[in-house]
Design a protein around this motif. Structure first.
Motif, mmCIF file in Angstrom:
data_model
loop_
_atom_site.group_PDB
_atom_site.id
_atom_site.type_symbol
_atom_site.label_atom_id
_atom_site.label_comp_id
_atom_site.label_asym_id
_atom_site.label_seq_id
_atom_site.Cartn_x
_atom_site.Cartn_y
_atom_site.Cartn_z
ATOM 1 N N ASP A 309 0.828 -1.199 0.000
ATOM 2 C CA ASP A 309 0.000 0.000 0.000
ATOM 3 C C ASP A 309 0.866 1.255 0.000
ATOM 4 O OD1 ASP A 309 -2.364 -1.522 0.129
ATOM 5 O OD2 ASP A 309 -2.261 -1.627 2.325
ATOM 6 N N GLY A 310 0.223 2.404 -0.232
ATOM 7 C CA GLY A 310 0.925 3.685 -0.144
ATOM 8 C C GLY A 310 1.378 4.203 -1.488
ATOM 9 N N THR A 311 1.785 5.479 -1.499
ATOM 10 C CA THR A 311 2.235 6.097 -2.743
ATOM 11 C C THR A 311 3.686 5.757 -3.064
ATOM 12 O OG1 THR A 311 2.817 8.119 -1.535
ATOM 13 C CG2 THR A 311 0.628 8.030 -2.522
ATOM 14 N N VAL A 312 4.442 5.310 -2.063
ATOM 15 C CA VAL A 312 5.799 4.823 -2.297
ATOM 16 C C VAL A 312 5.779 3.314 -2.074
ATOM 17 C CG1 VAL A 312 8.211 4.896 -1.579
ATOM 18 C CG2 VAL A 312 6.852 7.004 -1.620
ATOM 19 N N LYS A 313 6.046 2.571 -3.133
ATOM 20 C CA LYS A 313 5.950 1.118 -3.084
ATOM 21 C C LYS A 313 7.318 0.506 -3.391
ATOM 22 C CE LYS A 313 1.320 1.582 -5.102
ATOM 23 N NZ LYS A 313 0.473 1.271 -3.955
ATOM 24 N N ARG A 314 7.772 -0.388 -2.535
ATOM 25 C CA ARG A 314 9.038 -1.074 -2.768
ATOM 26 C C ARG A 314 8.748 -2.540 -3.072
ATOM 27 N NH1 ARG A 314 14.101 -0.142 1.085
ATOM 28 N NH2 ARG A 314 13.944 1.828 -0.052
ATOM 29 N N LEU A 315 9.213 -2.973 -4.229
ATOM 30 C CA LEU A 315 9.007 -4.351 -4.663
ATOM 31 C C LEU A 315 10.346 -5.080 -4.727
ATOM 32 C CD1 LEU A 315 6.451 -4.065 -7.618
ATOM 33 C CD2 LEU A 315 5.981 -4.658 -5.251
ATOM 34 N N SER A 316 10.366 -6.305 -4.247
ATOM 35 C CA SER A 316 11.537 -7.162 -4.357
ATOM 36 C C SER A 316 11.316 -8.116 -5.524
ATOM 37 C CB SER A 316 11.754 -7.947 -3.062
ATOM 38 O OG SER A 316 12.817 -8.876 -3.216
ATOM 39 N N VAL A 317 12.106 -7.949 -6.575
ATOM 40 C CA VAL A 317 11.984 -8.745 -7.793
ATOM 41 C C VAL A 317 13.032 -9.856 -7.755
ATOM 42 C CG1 VAL A 317 12.049 -8.701 -10.321
ATOM 43 C CG2 VAL A 317 11.163 -6.718 -9.054
ATOM 44 N N GLU A 318 12.597 -11.088 -7.551
ATOM 45 C CA GLU A 318 13.532 -12.209 -7.519
ATOM 46 C C GLU A 318 13.949 -12.598 -8.935
ATOM 47 O OE1 GLU A 318 11.313 -14.249 -3.619
ATOM 48 O OE2 GLU A 318 11.621 -15.399 -5.479
ATOM 49 N N HIS A 319 15.194 -13.052 -9.065
ATOM 50 C CA HIS A 319 15.711 -13.527 -10.353
ATOM 51 C C HIS A 319 16.662 -14.692 -10.090
ATOM 52 C CE1 HIS A 319 19.438 -11.338 -9.455
ATOM 53 N NE2 HIS A 319 18.710 -10.259 -9.227
ATOM 54 N N PRO A 320 17.212 -15.330 -11.116
ATOM 55 C CA PRO A 320 17.981 -16.560 -10.900
ATOM 56 C C PRO A 320 19.174 -16.438 -9.963
ATOM 57 C CG PRO A 320 17.397 -16.381 -13.204
ATOM 58 C CD PRO A 320 16.987 -15.093 -12.553
ATOM 59 N N SER A 321 19.753 -15.253 -9.835
ATOM 60 C CA SER A 321 20.941 -15.124 -8.988
ATOM 61 C C SER A 321 20.737 -14.213 -7.787
ATOM 62 C CB SER A 321 22.132 -14.613 -9.828
ATOM 63 O OG SER A 321 21.810 -13.405 -10.490
ATOM 64 N N GLY A 322 19.486 -13.907 -7.453
ATOM 65 C CA GLY A 322 19.241 -13.081 -6.272
ATOM 66 C C GLY A 322 17.945 -12.307 -6.382
ATOM 67 N N GLU A 323 17.999 -11.036 -5.993
ATOM 68 C CA GLU A 323 16.806 -10.191 -6.059
ATOM 69 C C GLU A 323 17.186 -8.759 -6.370
ATOM 70 O OE1 GLU A 323 15.216 -7.684 -3.755
ATOM 71 O OE2 GLU A 323 17.237 -7.343 -3.020
ATOM 72 N N PHE A 324 16.190 -8.019 -6.825
ATOM 73 C CA PHE A 324 16.359 -6.627 -7.226
ATOM 74 C C PHE A 324 15.273 -5.832 -6.521
ATOM 75 C CE2 PHE A 324 18.595 -5.217 -11.264
ATOM 76 C CZ PHE A 324 18.778 -3.926 -10.827
ATOM 77 N N SER A 325 15.624 -4.889 -5.654
ATOM 78 C CA SER A 325 14.625 -4.066 -4.985
ATOM 79 C C SER A 325 14.436 -2.767 -5.761
ATOM 80 C CB SER A 325 15.056 -3.755 -3.547
ATOM 81 O OG SER A 325 15.029 -4.927 -2.769
ATOM 82 N N VAL A 326 13.210 -2.513 -6.151
ATOM 83 C CA VAL A 326 12.870 -1.318 -6.915
ATOM 84 C C VAL A 326 11.849 -0.529 -6.115
ATOM 85 C CG1 VAL A 326 12.061 -0.418 -9.118
ATOM 86 C CG2 VAL A 326 13.184 -2.641 -9.038
ATOM 87 N N GLU A 327 12.062 0.779 -6.026
ATOM 88 C CA GLU A 327 11.146 1.641 -5.293
ATOM 89 C C GLU A 327 10.403 2.542 -6.267
ATOM 90 O OE1 GLU A 327 12.152 3.514 -1.307
ATOM 91 O OE2 GLU A 327 12.155 5.291 -2.593
#
Length: 378
Positions: A309-327
């Motif tokens: 929720d909220g206007t600022v959203k942080r997503l953790s995108v998993e991939h084959p060698s780890g994860e990518f956090s995008v805000e």
């Protein structure tokens, strides 16, 4: 010094995020684009699967080039042209951006004197020539010098380095002209549901399950499934036409991304194709665009991703060698609009010197170099 039948070209070999390649000043390359492309192919050693006769790394992630110049645009520090050099074909593609190589642009610009440093952080405003978008890089410069040492770790790179925050501003429709080129959050392509989206990178987002995949397969397993790969390319060609990209058989966009439920505490799992080989991770702008698809109501991600929720959203995108956090910072007052997307990358200068190419390809005459400067700053 004796005469040589080779032409030296100054460059800095840099790692940017999980990519690597030579960084050139635009003024050190020929202004004619066809000649420039021949020079880049020779420098990296393409076409050859080993790139044995050049400085390419025999992988799409290490066969990339950044071309930098001081910008004449208002409020912009430098222009950044990205080139994806094919490993096994005589092809140089300047259609897409590369957000990983982007991480090296700020440090390179400061160290080559294109941007004056500040303490402790130097902001570098970068115009991405490929797509006309702008990014703001925050480069650590304690004492007025670029530092590459720090405690930031990113998946796919050993050890830690100084954190470089990248803010992507107004990237919607960077290549296709609209965030949703078809006007829909969900399309059907040859009986497969997909979200066709461009927020810095044209991407076709698909459910792994629709291809009989779990989404946890390794890149090698997916690349070995030739029937699946052929089907994915069929979808890519059709999607490219719908996204206004024309015939994409010889282009590296759109990227294809399979999504599935998360497995390691993130918000979703991904398998990205660039576009014919499964990525060992996921590209920066690919992650930004996939994350954007996830926050769009009615997209192919519905039922897979639980959006914060909220206007600022942080997503953790998993991939084959780890994860990518995008805000993401979003404005939901008049339909969803992504105001800002930010993430952390690292970079390091690896080698400075001259790459040598056969003089029969380009003799490096000063007149051509002077013309390049004139064109860039006209």
């Amino acid at each position: 010094m004796g005469r040589s039948t080779q032409t030296p070209i100054a460059c800095t070999l840099m790692r940017g995020g999980t990519s690597k390649g030579p960084f050139f000043l635009a003024s050190d390359l020929p202004s004619d684009t066809q000649l420039r492309d021949r020079v880049l192919l020779a420098a990296l050693g393409s076409p050859d699967v080993r790139q044995i006769d050049g400085i390419g790394g025999a992988d799409p992630l290490t066969s990339k080039v950044a071309i930098i110049s001081r910008s004449s645009r208002p409020e912009i520090d430098v222009d950044y042209l990205f080139a994806q050099v094919s490993v096994d074909r005589p092809l140089v593609d300047v259609t897409p951006n590369c957000g990983n190589m982007l991480a090296g642009v700020g440090p390179f610009a400061i160290e080559r004197g294109l941007v004056g440093s500040r303490e402790p952080i130097t902001p570098v405003t970068i115009y991405m020539v490929n797509t006309g978008n702008v990014a703001l890089a925050h480069v650590p410069t304690p004492g007025g010098y670029v530092t590459y040492e720090g405690d930031a770790a990113i998946a796919g790179v050993p050890g830690t380095s100084a954190a470089i925050r990248l803010d992507f501003l107004h990237t919607a429709g960077s290549v296709c002209g609209a965030l949703l080129p078809t006007g829909h959050a969900l399309d059907q392509i040859d009986r497969i549901e997909a979200t066709l989206i461009d927020n810095g990178m044209p991407v076709v987002v698909l459910r792994a399950a629709d291809f009989g995949k779990t989404g946890s397969e390794t890149p090698a397993e997916l690349d070995a499934d030739l029937r699946f790969k052929a089907r994915l390319e069929e979808i890519r060609i059709l999607a490219g036409e719908r996204m206004g990209l024309g015939d994409v058989r010889s282009k590296v966009v759109p990227k294809m991304v399979l999504i599935s439920p998360p497995r390691d505490g993130g918000h979703l799992a991904t398998r990205s194709f660039i576009p014919h080989k499964c990525h060992a991770a996921i590209g920066v702008l690919g992650a930004v665009t996939v994350g954007t698809a996830c926050v769009l109501p009615g997209s192919v991600a519905r039922g897979i991703v639980s959006v914060p929720d909220g206007t600022v959203k942080r997503l953790s995108v998993e991939h084959p060698s780890g994860e990518f956090s995008v805000e993401f910072e979003v404005n939901e007052s008049a339909g969803l609009k992504v105001v800002r997307a930010s993430l952390i990358r690292t970079a390091r200068a690896l080698f400075r010197g001259e790459v040598l190419i056969p003089a029969s390809i380009w003799d490096g005459t000063r007149s051509q170099i002077a013309n390049a400067r004139t064109i860039k700053h006209a």
